[in-house]
Design a protein around this motif. Structure first.
Motif, PDB file in Angstrom:
ATOM      1  N   ALA A  40      -0.142 -22.111  10.927  1.00 32.60           N
ATOM      2  CA  ALA A  40       0.326 -23.033  10.265  1.00 32.60           C
ATOM      3  C   ALA A  40       1.342 -22.567   9.076  1.00 32.60           C
ATOM      4  N   SER A  41       2.045 -23.187   8.626  1.00 27.44           N
ATOM      5  CA  SER A  41       2.651 -23.020   7.416  1.00 27.44           C
ATOM      6  C   SER A  41       2.376 -24.354   6.308  1.00 27.44           C
ATOM      7  N   ARG A  42       2.657 -23.548   4.861  1.00 26.67           N
ATOM      8  CA  ARG A  42       2.285 -24.462   3.703  1.00 26.67           C
ATOM      9  C   ARG A  42       3.426 -24.145   3.002  1.00 26.67           C
ATOM     10  N   GLU A  43       3.556 -25.020   1.901  1.00 25.42           N
ATOM     11  CA  GLU A  43       4.802 -24.814   0.935  1.00 25.42           C
ATOM     12  C   GLU A  43       4.285 -24.879  -0.375  1.00 25.42           C
ATOM     13  N   ILE A  44       4.767 -23.763  -1.245  1.00 30.47           N
ATOM     14  CA  ILE A  44       4.303 -23.736  -2.786  1.00 30.47           C
ATOM     15  C   ILE A  44       5.718 -24.151  -3.628  1.00 30.47           C
ATOM     16  N   THR A  45       5.346 -24.607  -4.712  1.00 28.33           N
ATOM     17  CA  THR A  45       6.553 -24.703  -5.625  1.00 28.33           C
ATOM     18  C   THR A  45       6.528 -24.206  -6.779  1.00 28.33           C
ATOM     19  N   ALA A  46       7.592 -23.358  -7.386  1.00 32.50           N
ATOM     20  CA  ALA A  46       7.342 -22.683  -8.557  1.00 32.50           C
ATOM     21  C   ALA A  46       8.456 -23.217  -9.666  1.00 32.50           C
ATOM     22  N   THR A  47       7.985 -23.335 -10.710  1.00 29.96           N
ATOM     23  CA  THR A  47       8.724 -23.978 -11.909  1.00 29.96           C
ATOM     24  C   THR A  47       9.162 -22.805 -12.977  1.00 29.96           C
ATOM     25  N   LEU A  48      10.207 -22.622 -12.936  1.00 30.43           N
ATOM     26  CA  LEU A  48      10.724 -21.310 -14.159  1.00 30.43           C
ATOM     27  C   LEU A  48      11.188 -22.039 -15.362  1.00 30.43           C
ATOM     28  N   THR A  49      10.687 -21.842 -16.568  1.00 29.18           N
ATOM     29  CA  THR A  49      11.205 -22.591 -17.763  1.00 29.18           C
ATOM     30  C   THR A  49      11.722 -21.409 -18.812  1.00 29.18           C
ATOM     31  N   ALA A  50      12.689 -21.263 -19.408  1.00 28.07           N
ATOM     32  CA  ALA A  50      13.164 -20.291 -20.339  1.00 28.07           C
ATOM     33  C   ALA A  50      12.808 -20.652 -21.479  1.00 28.07           C
TER      34      ALA A  50
END
Length: 82
Positions: A40-50
């Motif tokens: 199976a596949s799963r999704e992750i979300t990464a957020t970058l903030t300067a």
């Protein structure tokens, strides 16, 4: 940014997700943990903030540590700008 991870293992594995990044950039990942079933596949979300604008690249990584001993590293490179 979104990334998809796919299991190549024969059994389910639960991963704890950690981040490491230069102090100029904040790196957050959601969800903080996930279970991936075999094939199976799963999704992750990464957020970058300067946090500051340096004009140079910042380096880090997303690390997924599995309860069966597997370790997944996703390199992250970012530059803060206006």
């Amino acid at each position: 940014m979104k990334r998809t991870v796919t299991s190549v293992a024969a059994e389910a594995e639960t991963y704890t997700i950690m981040t490491r990044m230069s102090p100029e950039i904040a790196l957050e990942v959601s969800p903080p943990a996930l279970t991936v079933l075999p094939g199976a596949s799963r999704e992750i979300t990464a957020t970058l903030t300067a946090r500051s604008v340096t004009g140079t690249y910042s380096f880090g990584e997303i690390t997924m540590k599995g309860d069966r001993g597997h370790l997944v590293r996703i390199p992250v490179v970012a530059m803060g700008f206006k």
